[in-house]
Design a protein around this motif. Structure first.
Motif, mmCIF file in Angstrom:
data_model
loop_
_atom_site.group_PDB
_atom_site.id
_atom_site.type_symbol
_atom_site.label_atom_id
_atom_site.label_comp_id
_atom_site.label_asym_id
_atom_site.label_seq_id
_atom_site.Cartn_x
_atom_site.Cartn_y
_atom_site.Cartn_z
ATOM 1 N N LEU A 274 0.809 -1.223 0.000
ATOM 2 C CA LEU A 274 0.000 0.000 0.000
ATOM 3 C C LEU A 274 0.845 1.276 0.000
ATOM 4 C CD1 LEU A 274 -2.803 1.201 -0.019
ATOM 5 C CD2 LEU A 274 -2.860 1.002 2.489
ATOM 6 N N PRO A 275 1.872 1.412 0.859
ATOM 7 C CA PRO A 275 2.705 2.618 0.802
ATOM 8 C C PRO A 275 3.407 2.783 -0.552
ATOM 9 C CG PRO A 275 3.057 1.461 2.861
ATOM 10 C CD PRO A 275 2.252 0.550 1.996
ATOM 11 N N LEU B 16 2.292 1.735 -3.447
ATOM 12 C CA LEU B 16 1.260 2.149 -4.410
ATOM 13 C C LEU B 16 0.931 3.631 -4.252
ATOM 14 C CD1 LEU B 16 -0.881 1.378 -6.538
ATOM 15 C CD2 LEU B 16 -2.419 0.816 -4.644
ATOM 16 N N LEU B 17 0.720 4.076 -3.024
ATOM 17 C CA LEU B 17 0.381 5.481 -2.779
ATOM 18 C C LEU B 17 1.521 6.412 -3.171
ATOM 19 C CD1 LEU B 17 -1.428 5.211 0.686
ATOM 20 C CD2 LEU B 17 -2.471 5.575 -1.566
ATOM 21 N N ILE C 277 1.609 6.663 -7.047
ATOM 22 C CA ILE C 277 0.489 7.413 -7.607
ATOM 23 C C ILE C 277 0.598 8.912 -7.299
ATOM 24 C CG2 ILE C 277 -2.000 7.766 -7.466
ATOM 25 C CD1 ILE C 277 -2.308 4.766 -7.018
ATOM 26 N N LEU C 278 0.985 9.234 -6.068
ATOM 27 C CA LEU C 278 0.956 10.624 -5.623
ATOM 28 C C LEU C 278 2.234 11.416 -5.926
ATOM 29 C CD1 LEU C 278 -0.739 10.110 -2.126
ATOM 30 C CD2 LEU C 278 -1.821 10.857 -4.256
ATOM 31 N N ILE D 195 5.205 7.599 4.238
ATOM 32 C CA ILE D 195 3.816 7.164 4.091
ATOM 33 C C ILE D 195 3.563 5.914 4.932
ATOM 34 C CG2 ILE D 195 2.138 6.192 2.468
ATOM 35 C CD1 ILE D 195 3.314 8.036 0.328
ATOM 36 N N LYS D 196 4.505 4.983 4.886
ATOM 37 C CA LYS D 196 4.357 3.754 5.667
ATOM 38 C C LYS D 196 4.288 4.075 7.163
ATOM 39 C CE LYS D 196 6.584 0.101 4.355
ATOM 40 N NZ LYS D 196 7.628 -0.924 4.088
ATOM 41 N N LEU E 116 0.892 5.627 7.964
ATOM 42 C CA LEU E 116 -0.150 4.598 7.963
ATOM 43 C C LEU E 116 -0.095 3.779 9.242
ATOM 44 C CD1 LEU E 116 -0.026 3.288 4.269
ATOM 45 C CD2 LEU E 116 -1.865 4.605 5.341
ATOM 46 N N GLU F 195 8.124 7.082 0.485
ATOM 47 C CA GLU F 195 7.439 5.811 0.732
ATOM 48 C C GLU F 195 7.546 5.424 2.202
ATOM 49 O OE1 GLU F 195 7.876 1.111 -0.544
ATOM 50 O OE2 GLU F 195 8.664 2.666 -1.882
#
Length: 314
Positions: free
Chosen positions: A121-122, A124-125, A128-129, A147-148, A151, A144
């Motif tokens: 998930l991190p 992917l985000l 994309i972002l 973000i992880k 989360l 990344e």
């Protein structure tokens, strides 16, 4: 978790706590009627597995899988026994061996799936972002990792609002307090234990945050062409990240008393401020009972046999 003198680890379970030593694991729970009940398991002699535990990098993966399987069995015991009335026994829907194996498999699968989600998930985000804005590989990995971390913190903050999780985190704090009191040479009384910190240098929380740090560094050596390539690489490197993080955790444990280098364990301690809470006296009593019984079983297993002492393997 290991120290120079003894290897003890613990984790909070439903209305109770589990401690694991070199030879035995003990879960103690507080039943609804106020009684303390225990579940004990001794570690079998598995030569092949013990051999793998001595191999750097591999031993980290083995330890994590084994801990997850064992912890699931103890959680199942705690959940089954807590709701029962005095003298009542849980319904047996299958044989004991099938039940134990089933719970262990579910625990390991939960670990694998959870690790895959928090890895994919991190990535992917971040792709994309930010991939359209940031081209530097190191910066991409730092984003990344950030973000992880967000989360993870958000997840812990969210679940900590549930009353059951708050109780769980209190037992986690009680487990740390007992270990801190023991390692300080204090008698394990409620009063002495409550004086201790709820934070402990060797907690699994330190391992979690180390996987984030190690991942950021390791991923910087691998480029990718698209988001799916990025995710696939991350998933493929999960065992390597776990193995390296485990070795780094062992190093930070060994250096925790060295001035300046003690800061290596601070990220894990900061995370523990979310995963531990101040326990109540009755929770500390449960943790003391579990620890004392586990320590007793460990000492009995280590008594000399035929004039020679058993060799402890870590």
């Amino acid at each position: 978790m290991e120290t120079e003198t003894v290897a003890y680890g613990g984790q909070a379970v439903v209305e109770g706590v589990m401690f694991g030593g070199r030879h035995a694991q003990v879960t103690a729970i507080r039943r609804k009627n106020g009684e303390i009940e225990m579940f004990e398991q001794t570690r079998g002699k598995r030569t092949g597995l013990n051999l793998l535990k001595k191999i750097p990098l591999i031993r980290g993966v083995i330890a994590l899988v084994e801990s997850s399987a064992s912890g699931s069995r103890h959680l199942q015991f705690a959940a089954d026994r807590y709701e029962l009335e005095p003298g009542e026994e849980p319904e047996q829907t299958s044989s004991r061996l099938e039940l134990i194996l089933g719970v262990a498999v579910v625990g390991v699968l939960s670990l694998v799936i959870g690790k895959m989600i928090f890895t994919a998930l991190p990535a992917l985000l971040a792709s994309i972002l930010f991939d359209g804005l940031v081209t530097n590989l190191i910066l991409q990995n730092l984003i990344e990792g950030a973000i992880k971390t967000l989360l993870l913190l958000g997840y812990l903050l969210a679940i900590s609002q549930a009353p059951l999780i708050k109780r769980l985190f209190q037992y986690h704090g009680a487990e740390h307090k007992v270990i801190n009191a023991y390692e300080s040479g204090e008698d394990l009384t409620v009063e002495n234990v409550q004086k201790q910190s709820t934070l402990h240098y060797r907690c699994g929380s330190s391992f979690i945050i180390l996987t984030v740090i190690v991942g950021v560094i390791l991923y910087s050596f691998f480029s990718y062409d698209n988001v799916w390539d990025r995710i696939f690489t991350r998933l493929l490197l999960i065992p390597v990240v776990i193995g390296l993080s485990y070795e780094l955790l062992r190093i930070t444990n060994a250096l925790r008393d060295v001035p300046v280098l003690t800061w290596l364990g601070y990220p894990g301690l900061w995370l523990q401020k979310l995963t531990t809470r101040q326990p109540e006296d009755d929770q500390v009593e449960v943790a003391i009972a579990a620890f004392n019984r586990m320590h007793q079983l460990d000492q009995e297993a280590a008594e000399p046999i035929n004039g020679s002492s058993l060799v402890h393997s870590s």
